[in-house]
Design a protein around this motif. Structure first.
Motif, short mmCIF file in Angstrom:
data_model
loop_
_atom_site.label_atom_id
_atom_site.label_comp_id
_atom_site.label_asym_id
_atom_site.label_seq_id
_atom_site.Cartn_x
_atom_site.Cartn_y
_atom_site.Cartn_z
N PHE A 86 0.85 -1.19 0.00
CA PHE A 86 0.00 0.00 0.00
C PHE A 86 0.88 1.23 0.00
O PHE A 86 1.67 1.43 0.92
CB PHE A 86 -0.88 0.05 1.27
N LYS A 89 4.54 1.44 1.19
CA LYS A 89 4.94 1.21 2.58
C LYS A 89 5.36 -0.24 2.76
O LYS A 89 4.94 -1.12 1.99
CB LYS A 89 3.77 1.53 3.51
N ALA A 93 3.62 -2.40 8.35
CA ALA A 93 3.62 -0.95 8.50
C ALA A 93 2.93 -0.59 9.81
O ALA A 93 1.73 -0.31 9.85
CB ALA A 93 2.92 -0.30 7.32
N PRO A 95 2.79 1.99 12.02
CA PRO A 95 1.98 3.20 12.29
C PRO A 95 0.56 3.11 11.75
O PRO A 95 -0.38 3.59 12.38
CB PRO A 95 2.76 4.30 11.59
N SER A 96 0.40 2.47 10.57
CA SER A 96 -0.95 2.42 10.02
C SER A 96 -1.82 1.40 10.75
O SER A 96 -3.03 1.39 10.59
CB SER A 96 -0.90 2.10 8.53
N ILE A 98 -1.97 1.29 14.04
CA ILE A 98 -2.30 1.80 15.38
C ILE A 98 -3.75 2.29 15.50
O ILE A 98 -4.42 1.93 16.48
CB ILE A 98 -1.27 2.86 15.81
N PHE B 269 1.14 11.27 17.70
CA PHE B 269 0.94 10.23 16.70
C PHE B 269 0.26 10.79 15.46
O PHE B 269 0.59 10.41 14.33
CB PHE B 269 0.13 9.07 17.28
N MET B 273 1.93 10.15 12.00
CA MET B 273 1.38 9.23 11.03
C MET B 273 1.04 9.91 9.71
O MET B 273 1.27 9.35 8.64
CB MET B 273 0.16 8.49 11.55
#
Lengths: 172, 435
Positions: A86, A89, A93, A95-96, A98, B269, B273
Motif C-alpha cells: 500500500f 509502505k 507498517a 503506524p498504520s 495503530i 501520533f 502518522m
C-alpha cells in the motif's frame, strides 16, 4: 429465578436522611437486604461494606485482548497471509495499524464489559426484575430488609425512629 | 492561612538558581563561536517554563468560564504559576533581542543574506515566502504584544481575586469581573499561544511546518503544568499548608495528568502518522532527522510521556496515592522537558552548522523549494555532540536553575496572599469536592 421473599422496607425523601439511617442500621447490626436510590449516593458503598467493583479489571483484560487481536491479526494478514503493497509502505507498517488497534481495543473492552455486567446482574433481553416501589426510580430512597433475616419488630421501630416517610411490607 | 516562605527554602532554591547560572556560564565559555549551546539551552528552558505559566493561566480561565468549582481551594497556585509570565516573557525578549542583534544563530530565518532574490546562489525561496511572519519584528513584537496582554489580564484576575478575598464578594461583583477577564483571556491564550509557538519553537526548523504543532506543543506544556501543580501542592501539604486540598482534588489532578498525557500522545501520533503516510520530503525531514540521529530520545520521549503515565495512572488508586502520583508527575515533567529538547535542538544544530559552515548552504539554496529534504540529509549530524544529541550535565544543571527560579517565583507569589480565597463563590463546593 430465585424464590419469592417477604420484605419490609421504608422510604425516605432525602439522601442525607437515608445515609444517617443506614449508619444507624449498621450500628444496630440490622441485616440490610439492599438499598435502592434513584441516583448514586457518595459514601453509601463503604457504609454498606460493598467492595470495589472488579468490572474494570475485566475491562482491562478485554481491552488487552482487543489490542492483541487487532495487532497480531493485521501483522499476520499483511505479512504472511495476503501481503499487499500500500502506497509504497513496508508490509509490516506499524503506524498504520495503530488506529485500528486502538479501535478494536475500545470495542472489545466496551462490549466485553457490557456483556459481563449483564451476566453478573442477571440482566438481558426479556428478563423482568421486580421493582420494590416504582418511586425509587424517581424521588424516593429505600432501605429494604428481608423478613426472614431480621427481627421484624426491631426493624419497624428502626424505620419509625429514623425518618422513614412510609413503611411497607411486600412479597417479591 | 498564609504561606511563609522561610529562609531555608529560599536558600535551597537560590542555591539551585546558582547551579543553573554556573552551568550556563560553563556552557558559554566552552561553546562554539556563536554560543549555540548556551543560547539553545536558554531558549529551551525559557520557552518551557513560559509555556507552563501560560497554560496555568489558560486552564484557570477555562475553568472559570466553565463555572468549574473543584479547583478553587488551590486557585492561588494557578494564579501564581500563571504570573510567572512576568519572568518568562522578559526571558523570551532576551532571546528575541539576541535574534535581532545576531548574538545567536538559533533561527535560520534570521539570516538576512538568504532573503535577497538578486543573489540567486544564496537565495532561499521558502524562507523568502515566509518572511512576512518569520522576522524579528513579529518575533519581538508578538512576544511583547501577546505577552503583555496575557500578563495584563492575568494581573487583573489576580487583583480582583485578592480584592474579593479582602472585601467580600458584594453581590458577586468581583467574581463577575474575574469571569469577564477570563473570557477575554481565552482567545488571546488559545490563538496567541499558537502564533507564539510557531515563532518560538517551530521556526527553528524554518523550512518545515506542521499545522498541529501548536497543539502538540501546548499539550506538552499543559501536562508539565499539571505535574508542577501536583508537585507544588504536595510540597506545601508536606509543610502543613493546604490541609483542605484532599485526595479528591489530587484524584482529579491525576486524571488530568493521565488524560492529557494520552492527548499529547494522540497529537504526537497524528502528526507522525500523517507525515509518514504522505511521505513528502519537505515534511518527513523533521522525523527523519530525529529518528536517525536522536533515536534514544525519540523513543524515550514516547515511553516517558505516554506509556509510563498511561499504565501507572490507569488504576483508580494510583491517582489517589501520593507516592505514585508524585513519582509520575516528576517523571512526566522531566519527560516533557526532553520533549522540548527534541523539538528544538536538531533544528538549532542545523542552523548553527549552516552559520558556521563553509558556504555549503549556498550550494543547495539555489534550488529553492525542492531542497528542503536534501537540507536535512546534507547537514545530518552523524557523530555525537554533547548538549545536542543528548542532554549533558550542563543541560541538567541549567534545567535545575530554571526550575528553581520558577518555584522560587511561585512560592514567593503564594506567600503574598492567603492560600485559599475564602470569599470565592465556589469555595464550599471545592472544599466538599468528591470525585
Amino acid at each position: 429465578m430465585s424464590q419469592s421473599k417477604d420484605i419490609i422496607y421504608g422510604l425516605w425523601n432525602d439522601e442525607e436522611d437515608l445515609l444517617r439511617a443506614v449508619k444507624v442500621a449498621v450500628g444496630d447490626h440490622l441485616e440490610i437486604m439492599d438499598v435502592y436510590t434513584p441516583f448514586p449516593i457518595h459514601g453509601l458503598d463503604p457504609l454498606l461494606g460493598l467492595s470495589e467493583s472488579r468490572l474494570h479489571i475485566a475491562g482491562f483484560i478485554y481491552g488487552s485482548l482487543g489490542t492483541l487481536t487487532a495487532f497480531l491479526g493485521m501483522s499476520w494478514i499483511f505479512t504472511k497471509d495476503w501481503p499487499i503493497i500500500f502506497g509504497g509502505k513496508p508490509h509490516w507498517a506499524v503506524p498504520s495499524f495503530i488506529p485500528i488497534t486502538f479501535e478494536l481495543t475500545v470495542l472489545f473492552a466496551a462490549i466485553g464489559m457490557v456483556v459481563t455486567f449483564y451476566l453478573i446482574n442477571g440482566l438481558g433481553p426479556g428478563v423482568v426484575n421486580p421493582t420494590i416501589d416504582l418511586r425509587i426510580t424517581d424521588d424516593k430512597f429505600c432501605i429494604a430488609f428481608d423478613k426472614s433475616e431480621v427481627d421484624v419488630g426491631q426493624v419497624e421501630s428502626f424505620l419509625k425512629n429514623n425518618g422513614a416517610s412510609e413503611i411497607h411490607s411486600k412479597t417479591i | 492561612m498564609t504561606y511563609s516562605f522561610n529562609g531555608k527554602n529560599k536558600t535551597w532554591l537560590t542555591a539551585g538558581i546558582a547551579v543553573g547560572l554556573l552551568c550556563m556560564a560553563l556552557t558559554w565559555f566552552g561553546d562554539d563561536d556563536f554560543h549555540t549551546r548556551f543560547w539553545s539551552n536558554f531558549l529551551h528552558n525559557s520557552v518551557f517554563f513560559t509555556g507552563i505559566a501560560l497554560m496555568a493561566g489558560f486552564f484557570m480561565t477555562a475553568s472559570i468560564t466553565a463555572w468549574a468549582g473543584w479547583y478553587v481551594v488551590f486557585k492561588r497556585v494557578w494564579e501564581s504559576i500563571s504570573l510567572y509570565l512576568m519572568v518568562g516573557i522578559p526571558l523570551m525578549l532576551i532571546v528575541g533581542l539576541g535574534v535581532l542583534l545576531h548574538w545567536n544563530h538559533l533561527y535560520h530565518w534570521s539570516d538576512q543574506s538568504i532573503l535577497d532574490p538578486n543573489v540567486p546562489e544564496k537565495f532561499d525561496a521558502i524562507l523568502y515566502g515566509k518572511k512576512g511572519f518569520l522576522n524579528t519584528t513579529w518575533y519581538i513584537g508578538g512576544t511583547l504584544l501577546l505577552g503583555g496582554i496575557w500578563i495584563f489580564i492575568l494581573n487583573k484576575i489576580r487583583t480582583l481575586s485578592l480584592k474579593e478575598d479582602r472585601e467580600g464578594t458584594d453581590g458577586f461583583k468581583k467574581h463577575y469581573g474575574v469571569r469577564k477577564w477570563a473570557a477575554i483571556f481565552l482567545p488571546f491564550a488559545g490563538f496567541g499561544s499558537a502564533a507564539m509557538v510557531w515563532q518560538w519553537v517551530m521556526s527553528v526548523d524554518a523550512h518545515w511546518y506542521s499545522t498541529l504543532f501548536a497543539w502538540y506543543c501546548g499539550a506538552s506544556w499543559f501536562v508539565s503544568m499539571i505535574s508542577l501543580t501536583i508537585i507544588i501542592i504536595l510540597f506545601l501539604k508536606s509543610k502543613g499548608y493546604y490541609q483542605n486540598v484532599t485526595t479528591e482534588h489530587f484524584h482529579d489532578l491525576g486524571k488530568f495528568l493521565f488524560a492529557f498525557s494520552i492527548f499529547w500522545a494522540y497529537l504526537w501520533f497524528s502528526q507522525y502518522m500523517l507525515i509518514w503516510y504522505a511521505n513528502v520530503g519537505e515534511e518527513t525531514v523533521y522525523f527523519k532527522e530525529r529518528i536517525t540521529n536522536y533515536p534514544t530520545l525519540f523513543y524515550l520521549n514516547l515511553g516517558i510521556n505516554f506509556v509510563a503515565p498511561f499504565f501507572i495512572l490507569m488504576r483508580n488508586d494510583t491517582k489517589r496515592k501520593m507516592g505514585s502520583l508524585a513519582f509520575t508527575a516528576g517523571l512526566v515533567l522531566f519527560g516533557h522537558w526532553l520533549d522540548f529538547f527534541l523539538m528544538l535542538k536538531p533544528g538549532i544544530l542545523h542552523t548553527a552548522h549552516a552559520a558556521a559552515g563553509h558556504g555549503e548552504h549556498s550550494a543547495e539554496a539555489g534550488h529553492g523549494a525542492h531542497d528542503a529534504a536534501a537540507h536535512g540529509a546534507e547537514h545530518a549530524v552523524s557523530h555525537f555532540e554533547a548538549g545536542f544529541t543528548f542532554p549533558g550535565l550542563l543541560e541538567l544543571g541549567t534545567f535545575i536553575g530554571f526550575l528553581c527560579l520558577f518555584i522560587f517565583f511561585v512560592l514567593n507569589m503564594l506567600s503574598k496572599a492567603p492560600l485559599t480565597g475564602d470569599n470565592d463563590p465556589y469555595i464550599e463546593e471545592s472544599i466538599h469536592h468528591h470525585t
